[in-house]
Design a protein around this motif. Structure first.
Motif, PDB file in Angstrom:
ATOM      1  N   PHE A  20      19.195  54.570  72.537  1.00  0.00           N
ATOM      2  CA  PHE A  20      20.308  53.655  72.741  1.00  0.00           C
ATOM      3  C   PHE A  20      20.226  52.467  71.799  1.00  0.00           C
ATOM      4  N   ARG A  21      21.394  52.052  71.308  1.00  0.00           N
ATOM      5  CA  ARG A  21      21.519  50.854  70.471  1.00  0.00           C
ATOM      6  C   ARG A  21      22.477  49.926  71.206  1.00  0.00           C
ATOM      7  N   GLN A  68      27.981  50.464  77.348  1.00  0.00           N
ATOM      8  CA  GLN A  68      27.514  50.892  76.034  1.00  0.00           C
ATOM      9  C   GLN A  68      26.620  52.121  76.182  1.00  0.00           C
ATOM     10  N   ARG A  72      28.842  55.140  77.104  1.00  0.00           N
ATOM     11  CA  ARG A  72      29.612  55.599  75.935  1.00  0.00           C
ATOM     12  C   ARG A  72      28.725  56.301  74.914  1.00  0.00           C
ATOM     13  N   GLN A  73      27.491  55.809  74.741  1.00  0.00           N
ATOM     14  CA  GLN A  73      26.587  56.452  73.791  1.00  0.00           C
ATOM     15  C   GLN A  73      26.163  57.836  74.273  1.00  0.00           C
ATOM     16  N   GLN A 117      29.206  60.031  73.680  1.00  0.00           N
ATOM     17  CA  GLN A 117      29.316  60.347  72.259  1.00  0.00           C
ATOM     18  C   GLN A 117      28.292  61.406  71.854  1.00  0.00           C
TER      19      GLN A 117
END
Length: 134
Positions: free
Chosen positions: A7-8, A20, A23-24, A27
């Motif tokens: 994760f970023r 986030q 969503r990552q 994706q």
């Protein structure tokens, strides 16, 4: 079983940290980087690499579970239960190859990453009005 997601977190994005993470994962599922049966990193592992509170990660994982994308197995971890990958978006797809060629052309013509992002957002909004790019 593999755990391939790293994760970023962008603390300046204005997007909630747990979203986030969600969503990552989505994706990674769309791109085929995560597949059914893959294990997500533990909340402690995410905390160690991103400095995110473990409860934030657990909230994201609960959201993924609600969406039917993951399941928590007590004592074993959180596992992906279904893929979002579409044949047209995989690593060897013609659409991805076209996009990569377009990005190479943009770089050759002197566009920066920020220029490309702005251009993408503009085109995305024209084609998908009212949707936020993931």
């Amino acid at each position: 079983m593999k755990s391939v997601v790293v994760f970023r977190i962008d603390r300046r994005s204005g997007v909630a940290t747990y979203l986030q993470i969600v969503r990552q994962v989505e994706q990674a599922l769309r791109m085929g980087a995560l597949e059914e049966g893959d294990r997500l990193p533990t909340a402690a592992q995410v905390a160690a690499t991103t400095k995110v509170n473990p409860n934030t990660t657990l909230k994201a994982y609960r959201e993924l579970e609600r969406a039917g994308l993951a399941e928590v197995r007590q004592g074993a971890g959180t596992f992906i239960t279904r893929s979002l990958a579409q044949p047209q978006s995989g690593p060897d797809s013609p659409l991805r190859a076209s996009l990569a060629a377009w990005m190479d052309q943009a770089r050759t013509e002197g566009l920066t990453g920020q220029d490309v992002t702005a251009l993408f957002r503009s085109a995305f909004e024209a084609v998908y009005p009212g949707e936020a790019p993931g």
